[in-house]
Design a protein around this motif. Structure first.
Motif, PDB file in Angstrom:
ATOM      1  N   VAL A 101      38.472  25.368  48.831  1.00  0.00           N
ATOM      2  CA  VAL A 101      39.022  24.821  47.794  1.00  0.00           C
ATOM      3  C   VAL A 101      40.533  24.620  48.111  1.00  0.00           C
ATOM      4  O   VAL A 101      41.131  23.815  47.312  1.00  0.00           O
ATOM      5  N   THR A 102      41.090  24.689  49.133  1.00  0.00           N
ATOM      6  CA  THR A 102      42.501  24.349  49.406  1.00  0.00           C
ATOM      7  C   THR A 102      42.783  23.057  49.359  1.00  0.00           C
ATOM      8  O   THR A 102      43.992  22.748  49.018  1.00  0.00           O
ATOM      9  N   PRO A 103      41.933  22.063  49.846  1.00  0.00           N
ATOM     10  CA  PRO A 103      42.329  20.712  50.012  1.00  0.00           C
ATOM     11  C   PRO A 103      42.317  20.034  48.335  1.00  0.00           C
ATOM     12  O   PRO A 103      42.759  19.131  48.257  1.00  0.00           O
ATOM     13  N   GLU A 104      41.668  20.878  47.475  1.00  0.00           N
ATOM     14  CA  GLU A 104      41.852  20.329  46.060  1.00  0.00           C
ATOM     15  C   GLU A 104      43.155  20.189  45.679  1.00  0.00           C
ATOM     16  O   GLU A 104      44.126  20.897  45.591  1.00  0.00           O
ATOM     17  N   PRO A 105      43.449  18.826  45.030  1.00  0.00           N
ATOM     18  CA  PRO A 105      44.861  18.658  44.681  1.00  0.00           C
ATOM     19  C   PRO A 105      45.327  19.213  43.217  1.00  0.00           C
ATOM     20  O   PRO A 105      46.461  19.304  43.076  1.00  0.00           O
ATOM     21  N   TYR A 106      44.438  19.554  42.593  1.00  0.00           N
ATOM     22  CA  TYR A 106      44.833  20.249  41.303  1.00  0.00           C
ATOM     23  C   TYR A 106      44.680  21.831  41.152  1.00  0.00           C
ATOM     24  O   TYR A 106      44.423  22.155  39.711  1.00  0.00           O
ATOM     25  N   ILE A 107      44.617  22.506  42.324  1.00  0.00           N
ATOM     26  CA  ILE A 107      44.651  23.873  42.095  1.00  0.00           C
ATOM     27  C   ILE A 107      46.047  24.556  42.617  1.00  0.00           C
ATOM     28  O   ILE A 107      46.530  24.184  43.703  1.00  0.00           O
ATOM     29  N   PHE A 108      46.579  25.479  41.784  1.00  0.00           N
ATOM     30  CA  PHE A 108      47.769  25.905  41.798  1.00  0.00           C
ATOM     31  C   PHE A 108      48.080  27.525  41.926  1.00  0.00           C
ATOM     32  O   PHE A 108      47.224  28.059  41.293  1.00  0.00           O
ATOM     33  N   GLY A 119      48.803  34.903  40.500  1.00  0.00           N
ATOM     34  CA  GLY A 119      47.733  34.331  39.844  1.00  0.00           C
ATOM     35  C   GLY A 119      47.386  32.914  40.386  1.00  0.00           C
ATOM     36  O   GLY A 119      48.036  32.416  41.200  1.00  0.00           O
ATOM     37  N   MET A 120      46.276  32.283  39.445  1.00  0.00           N
ATOM     38  CA  MET A 120      46.015  31.019  39.897  1.00  0.00           C
ATOM     39  C   MET A 120      45.788  30.102  38.724  1.00  0.00           C
ATOM     40  O   MET A 120      45.417  30.661  37.924  1.00  0.00           O
ATOM     41  N   PHE A 121      45.928  28.689  38.753  1.00  0.00           N
ATOM     42  CA  PHE A 121      45.876  27.725  37.660  1.00  0.00           C
ATOM     43  C   PHE A 121      45.154  26.578  38.105  1.00  0.00           C
ATOM     44  O   PHE A 121      45.650  26.041  39.093  1.00  0.00           O
ATOM     45  N   GLY A 122      43.845  26.207  37.740  1.00  0.00           N
ATOM     46  CA  GLY A 122      43.351  24.968  38.230  1.00  0.00           C
ATOM     47  C   GLY A 122      42.806  23.855  37.482  1.00  0.00           C
ATOM     48  O   GLY A 122      42.439  24.310  36.213  1.00  0.00           O
ATOM     49  N   PHE A 123      42.689  22.717  37.664  1.00  0.00           N
ATOM     50  CA  PHE A 123      42.101  21.631  37.122  1.00  0.00           C
ATOM     51  C   PHE A 123      40.619  21.356  37.803  1.00  0.00           C
ATOM     52  O   PHE A 123      40.616  20.664  38.782  1.00  0.00           O
ATOM     53  N   TYR A 124      39.484  21.776  37.533  1.00  0.00           N
ATOM     54  CA  TYR A 124      38.201  21.601  38.189  1.00  0.00           C
ATOM     55  C   TYR A 124      37.422  20.587  37.890  1.00  0.00           C
ATOM     56  O   TYR A 124      37.460  20.183  36.666  1.00  0.00           O
ATOM     57  N   GLN A 125      36.733  19.845  38.911  1.00  0.00           N
ATOM     58  CA  GLN A 125      35.697  18.853  38.458  1.00  0.00           C
ATOM     59  C   GLN A 125      34.826  19.479  37.709  1.00  0.00           C
ATOM     60  O   GLN A 125      34.272  20.349  37.768  1.00  0.00           O
ATOM     61  N   LEU A 175      40.579  17.876  28.831  1.00  0.00           N
ATOM     62  CA  LEU A 175      40.356  19.087  29.622  1.00  0.00           C
ATOM     63  C   LEU A 175      39.416  19.985  28.800  1.00  0.00           C
ATOM     64  O   LEU A 175      39.624  20.261  27.390  1.00  0.00           O
ATOM     65  N   CYS A 176      38.445  20.676  29.444  1.00  0.00           N
ATOM     66  CA  CYS A 176      37.774  21.531  28.816  1.00  0.00           C
ATOM     67  C   CYS A 176      37.625  23.083  29.390  1.00  0.00           C
ATOM     68  O   CYS A 176      38.082  23.074  30.619  1.00  0.00           O
ATOM     69  N   ALA A 177      37.320  24.051  28.709  1.00  0.00           N
ATOM     70  CA  ALA A 177      37.377  25.545  29.304  1.00  0.00           C
ATOM     71  C   ALA A 177      36.457  26.368  28.604  1.00  0.00           C
ATOM     72  O   ALA A 177      36.011  26.130  27.439  1.00  0.00           O
ATOM     73  N   GLY A 178      35.702  27.095  29.453  1.00  0.00           N
ATOM     74  CA  GLY A 178      34.756  28.162  28.869  1.00  0.00           C
ATOM     75  C   GLY A 178      35.052  29.405  29.113  1.00  0.00           C
ATOM     76  O   GLY A 178      35.862  29.742  30.224  1.00  0.00           O
ATOM     77  N   GLU A 227      37.880  20.601  34.152  1.00  0.00           N
ATOM     78  CA  GLU A 227      38.074  22.167  33.535  1.00  0.00           C
ATOM     79  C   GLU A 227      38.890  22.785  33.877  1.00  0.00           C
ATOM     80  O   GLU A 227      39.439  22.924  34.997  1.00  0.00           O
ATOM     81  N   LEU A 228      39.522  23.307  33.009  1.00  0.00           N
ATOM     82  CA  LEU A 228      40.730  24.169  33.090  1.00  0.00           C
ATOM     83  C   LEU A 228      40.138  25.748  33.506  1.00  0.00           C
ATOM     84  O   LEU A 228      39.449  26.504  32.841  1.00  0.00           O
ATOM     85  N   GLY A 229      40.925  26.038  34.518  1.00  0.00           N
ATOM     86  CA  GLY A 229      40.483  27.513  35.009  1.00  0.00           C
ATOM     87  C   GLY A 229      41.719  28.388  35.474  1.00  0.00           C
ATOM     88  O   GLY A 229      42.717  27.647  35.811  1.00  0.00           O
ATOM     89  N   TYR A 230      41.938  29.463  35.191  1.00  0.00           N
ATOM     90  CA  TYR A 230      43.039  30.304  35.498  1.00  0.00           C
ATOM     91  C   TYR A 230      42.502  31.740  35.824  1.00  0.00           C
ATOM     92  O   TYR A 230      41.668  32.156  35.346  1.00  0.00           O
ATOM     93  N   LEU A 231      43.622  32.499  36.437  1.00  0.00           N
ATOM     94  CA  LEU A 231      43.413  33.930  36.680  1.00  0.00           C
ATOM     95  C   LEU A 231      44.749  34.615  36.877  1.00  0.00           C
ATOM     96  O   LEU A 231      45.762  33.947  37.354  1.00  0.00           O
ATOM     97  N   LEU A 232      44.680  35.712  36.452  1.00  0.00           N
ATOM     98  CA  LEU A 232      46.143  36.588  36.490  1.00  0.00           C
ATOM     99  C   LEU A 232      45.766  38.014  36.953  1.00  0.00           C
ATOM    100  O   LEU A 232      44.780  38.449  36.358  1.00  0.00           O
TER     101      LEU A 232
END
Length: 178
Positions: free
Chosen positions: A54-61, A73-79, A128-131, A93-98
């Motif tokens: 997933v490193t090449p993904e432009p929307y993962i921080f 942590g990590m914060f991303g916008f996934y396909q 943006l959606c999130a589950g 899809e908005l996703g994060y972890l801490l």
């Protein structure tokens, strides 16, 4: 979107290969791995390999503490995929972890407010959606702080992306920031 952002407490940068070991260490915690929603192997080496994809993904921080530069942590916008299994041009899809050590300090909301406003300003995505697991009340509060509203799953998206154990949230690009 920019490559790097800064808040009073966080340095937020695009995920790089040099971040993978620290991120993998966070995900070695089975609670974090399960709550993240990422379907990653439990095996350390296999998980590291999966993360490298997933490193090449432009929307993962990644989120790092100012001063120590510790990755927390990590914060991303996934396909997202439409019902016809094509990639959605409108949804991410908005996703994060801490890491547990940093829960309850507002870090995800701090990073999210910065990233979401820039995401909508610089991309063509409209939603943006999130589950989130129905019993994960902390994460539900974070999504609400980020301006997402509880909803049924987005109708444009493939139903196979959703399950009955989750609650869904959505935010439109036109919504005012909270």
């Amino acid at each position: 979107m920019q490559i790097q952002y800064k808040t009073n407490r966080l340095r937020i940068t695009r995920l790089q290969r040099t971040d993978l070991n620290a991120l993998n260490q966070l995900l070695s915690d089975p609670i974090i791995r399960d709550l993240s929603g990422l379907q990653l192997p439990a095996d350390n080496a296999q998980r590291l390999l999966a993360l490298s994809m997933v490193t090449p993904e432009p929307y993962i921080f990644v989120l790092k503490l100012v001063g120590t530069d510790e990755l927390i942590g990590m914060f991303g916008f996934y396909q997202c995929y439409r019902a016809d299994f094509m990639i959605s041009a409108h949804y991410r899809e908005l996703g994060y972890l801490l890491g547990q050590k940093w829960w309850g300090n507002g870090y995800v909301a701090e990073a999210g407010n910065k990233l979401i406003s820039d995401f909508f300003a610089t991309t063509q995505y409209r939603y943006l959606c999130a589950g989130v697991m129905a019993n994960n009340h902390r994460s539900q509060r974070v999504l609400t702080k980020l301006g997402l509203k509880q909803t049924s799953h987005p109708t444009e998206l493939a139903a196979s992306q959703f399950n009955d154990l989750e609650q869904y949230y959505q935010r439109d690009s036109l919504m005012m920031s909270t």
